[in-house]
Design a protein around this motif. Sequence first.
Motif, PDB file in Angstrom:
ATOM      1  N   MET A   1      81.515  38.618  -4.392  1.00 30.28           N
ATOM      2  CA  MET A   1      81.620  39.629  -2.956  1.00 30.28           C
ATOM      3  C   MET A   1      80.660  38.934  -2.058  1.00 30.28           C
ATOM      4  SD  MET A   1      83.368  42.693  -1.327  1.00 30.28           S
ATOM      5  CE  MET A   1      81.835  42.983  -0.993  1.00 30.28           C
ATOM      6  N   GLY A   2      80.773  38.037  -0.958  1.00 25.12           N
ATOM      7  CA  GLY A   2      79.926  37.630  -0.003  1.00 25.12           C
ATOM      8  C   GLY A   2      79.843  38.935   1.542  1.00 25.12           C
ATOM      9  N   THR A   3      79.162  38.971   2.010  1.00 25.77           N
ATOM     10  CA  THR A   3      79.027  40.023   3.187  1.00 25.77           C
ATOM     11  C   THR A   3      78.066  39.300   4.065  1.00 25.77           C
ATOM     12  OG1 THR A   3      76.950  41.335   1.864  1.00 25.77           O
ATOM     13  CG2 THR A   3      78.765  42.050   1.976  1.00 25.77           C
ATOM     14  N   ALA A   4      78.355  40.012   5.243  1.00 22.07           N
ATOM     15  CA  ALA A   4      77.456  38.878   6.582  1.00 22.07           C
ATOM     16  C   ALA A   4      77.207  39.873   7.985  1.00 22.07           C
ATOM     17  CB  ALA A   4      78.348  37.443   6.935  1.00 22.07           C
TER      18      ALA A   4
ATOM     19  N   GLU B   1      67.262  37.540  15.643  1.00 26.35           N
ATOM     20  CA  GLU B   1      66.929  36.098  15.139  1.00 26.35           C
ATOM     21  C   GLU B   1      67.668  35.447  14.043  1.00 26.35           C
ATOM     22  OE1 GLU B   1      62.803  37.532  13.419  1.00 26.35           O
ATOM     23  OE2 GLU B   1      62.234  38.314  15.939  1.00 26.35           O
ATOM     24  N   GLY B   2      68.822  35.567  13.816  1.00 30.59           N
ATOM     25  CA  GLY B   2      69.867  34.751  12.497  1.00 30.59           C
ATOM     26  C   GLY B   2      70.394  36.194  12.261  1.00 30.59           C
ATOM     27  N   THR B   3      71.366  35.458  11.467  1.00 29.41           N
ATOM     28  CA  THR B   3      72.372  35.429   9.895  1.00 29.41           C
ATOM     29  C   THR B   3      71.458  36.580   9.867  1.00 29.41           C
ATOM     30  OG1 THR B   3      72.301  34.011   8.969  1.00 29.41           O
ATOM     31  CG2 THR B   3      73.399  34.375  11.401  1.00 29.41           C
ATOM     32  N   TYR B   4      72.238  37.683   8.553  1.00 27.63           N
ATOM     33  CA  TYR B   4      71.803  38.155   7.280  1.00 27.63           C
ATOM     34  C   TYR B   4      72.943  38.509   6.652  1.00 27.63           C
ATOM     35  CZ  TYR B   4      69.628  42.469   4.898  1.00 27.63           C
ATOM     36  OH  TYR B   4      68.879  42.660   3.912  1.00 27.63           O
ATOM     37  N   LEU B   5      72.408  37.480   5.037  1.00 23.89           N
ATOM     38  CA  LEU B   5      73.448  36.987   4.144  1.00 23.89           C
ATOM     39  C   LEU B   5      73.674  38.264   2.731  1.00 23.89           C
ATOM     40  CD1 LEU B   5      73.709  33.879   4.688  1.00 23.89           C
ATOM     41  CD2 LEU B   5      75.335  34.859   6.185  1.00 23.89           C
TER      42      LEU B   5
ATOM     43  N   GLN C   1      71.718  40.173  -3.594  1.00 25.16           N
ATOM     44  CA  GLN C   1      70.727  39.600  -3.215  1.00 25.16           C
ATOM     45  C   GLN C   1      71.233  39.580  -1.665  1.00 25.16           C
ATOM     46  OE1 GLN C   1      68.388  38.524  -4.559  1.00 25.16           O
ATOM     47  NE2 GLN C   1      68.880  37.256  -6.427  1.00 25.16           N
ATOM     48  N   TYR C   2      70.056  39.717  -1.164  1.00 26.78           N
ATOM     49  CA  TYR C   2      70.055  40.107   0.464  1.00 26.78           C
ATOM     50  C   TYR C   2      68.968  38.536   0.886  1.00 26.78           C
ATOM     51  CZ  TYR C   2      72.770  43.985   1.151  1.00 26.78           C
ATOM     52  OH  TYR C   2      73.647  44.991   1.364  1.00 26.78           O
TER      53      TYR C   2
END
Length: 407
Positions: free
Chosen positions: A241-244, A249-253, A269-270
Motif C-alpha cells: 500500500m502507498g500513503t501520502a 515544505e513538501g509531500t511525505y510519502l 519506507q517513508y
Amino acid sequence: MKNNMYFRVIFFSLILLLSACSRSTDWVQFRGEGGRGVSLSRLTPPLGLRWKIKLQTGNERIRSLNPPVVLGDTIYFGSDDGNFYALDVESGFMRWVFNSGAEINSIPAADKDNVYFGSKDGKLYALCRKTGEEVWTFQTRSQINSQVQRYGDYIIFVGDADAIYFLSPQGVEQFRIDNPGWMKFTFLIADDIMYHATTPVVEFLGPFDINRREFLWYQSSREFNAIWFSVNAVRGDLLYMGTADVYWEGTYLGYHAFNRHTGEVVWRQYLDGILFNNDWDDLWEYFWRNCDKLDFMAPIVWKDLVIFTGGDCTARAFDANTGDLRWEEVFESPVSSAPTLASGRVYFGLQGDDYNPPKLMCISARTGKVLWEMETEGSILSAPVIAGKRIVFGTDLSVFYVLEQIF
C-alpha cells in the motif's frame, strides 16, 4: 489414431491461444484482472494516435476522469460532466451516452450484459451495454466515489461515509458494511478477501472475508503518518500500500508491506517527496487534485519489485520482500497518474508545468530507464488502461485518447 490425436492437440492449443488473446484485449474492472494494474498484452512502443476526442468545450481543467473499462469493441467511462459514455474502440464513434444528472467519479465495471457505475447523485446505475438504456438503479444515502466491481454474484461499491454495499446483479441489496467516515474509498479483492474494508470505528480498516462475512484482523490508521491511503496490491503472502501527506515544505510519502494473513508489518519506507516547486498553495493544490483520483499511489507488482508513481516527481521500485529501494527515476515535473504495466514496461503520466508539457511516459520496470514518451493535450488523470495493442486514457482538459502499437 495418431493423426486424430495430433489434430486434437492442435485444435485445443488454438482454442487456448484464442481464449488468451481475447482475455488480453478486455479490461473490465478497476486495475484490470485481479486488480493488479498489470495487462497481459504484449504492447510495446512506439505508439501512434488511433483517435482522440474532446468531451467538453473550453479549456477548464477537470479534476477526475477515472480509468475506463474495455469490453469487446467498446470503451465505457464516466466524466465530470455527468455523462457516461460508450465509444467504439476502433473509431471513437459514440455508440450512446447516458446522463446521470451529477458528476461521475466512480470507476465502472462491465459484464456480458450490463455496465455498472456510481454517480455523485447517490445512485448506482446498471445500464444495458448495447443500448445504454437504464436496467435498474440503487439509491444510497451519499455520493458514490469508488470503484464498482462485479465479483461472483455481487456488485460491490462504496458510498462516502455511508456503507460498502453488496448487491445482487439485479440490484437487490444482499448486505452492507458500515462506512462511518471514509471518502473516495477503493479496495482490492483477492481469494474472496476484501483488502481493505471499513469498520464501525472510523480509524480502523481490515481485510474482510466476503464468504464468512467477518474481519480477519484490524489496522489503525493512526499508525500511518498520512491522510491518503491507496488501494492495495498482493503478491504471495504480502500486501502492499502507498500513503501520502502534505506539509509545509513538501509531500511525505509512505510505502508499506504487510503480511496479508496477520497484518504484521514486514517493511515500511517513508520518504520526503521530490518536488521542484514548494510553494505552499501549489503543494496543496497538487495534493488535493491527486486525492480526486481513486487510484492515487496505487502500486503494481512485477516479479520481485513493487513499483509506485505519484505524489512527487519520481517513479520508484522497491524490493518486494525487503523494501530496499532498487531504483528511483526523477522527472522534470510531477507525476500525474498511477502506473500500468505491460511486457515489462510501466506507463503513466507527467503533469507538466510552465516549462514542460504534460506527457505519457514509458519506462523499464527493471531499471526505471525512460524508453519512450509522448506529449499529451492535458495531463493524464489516472492509470492508463491497456487492452490488446491499445492504450486508453483521459486528461484534465477532457481529452480522451486511444493509442495503438505502430509495428
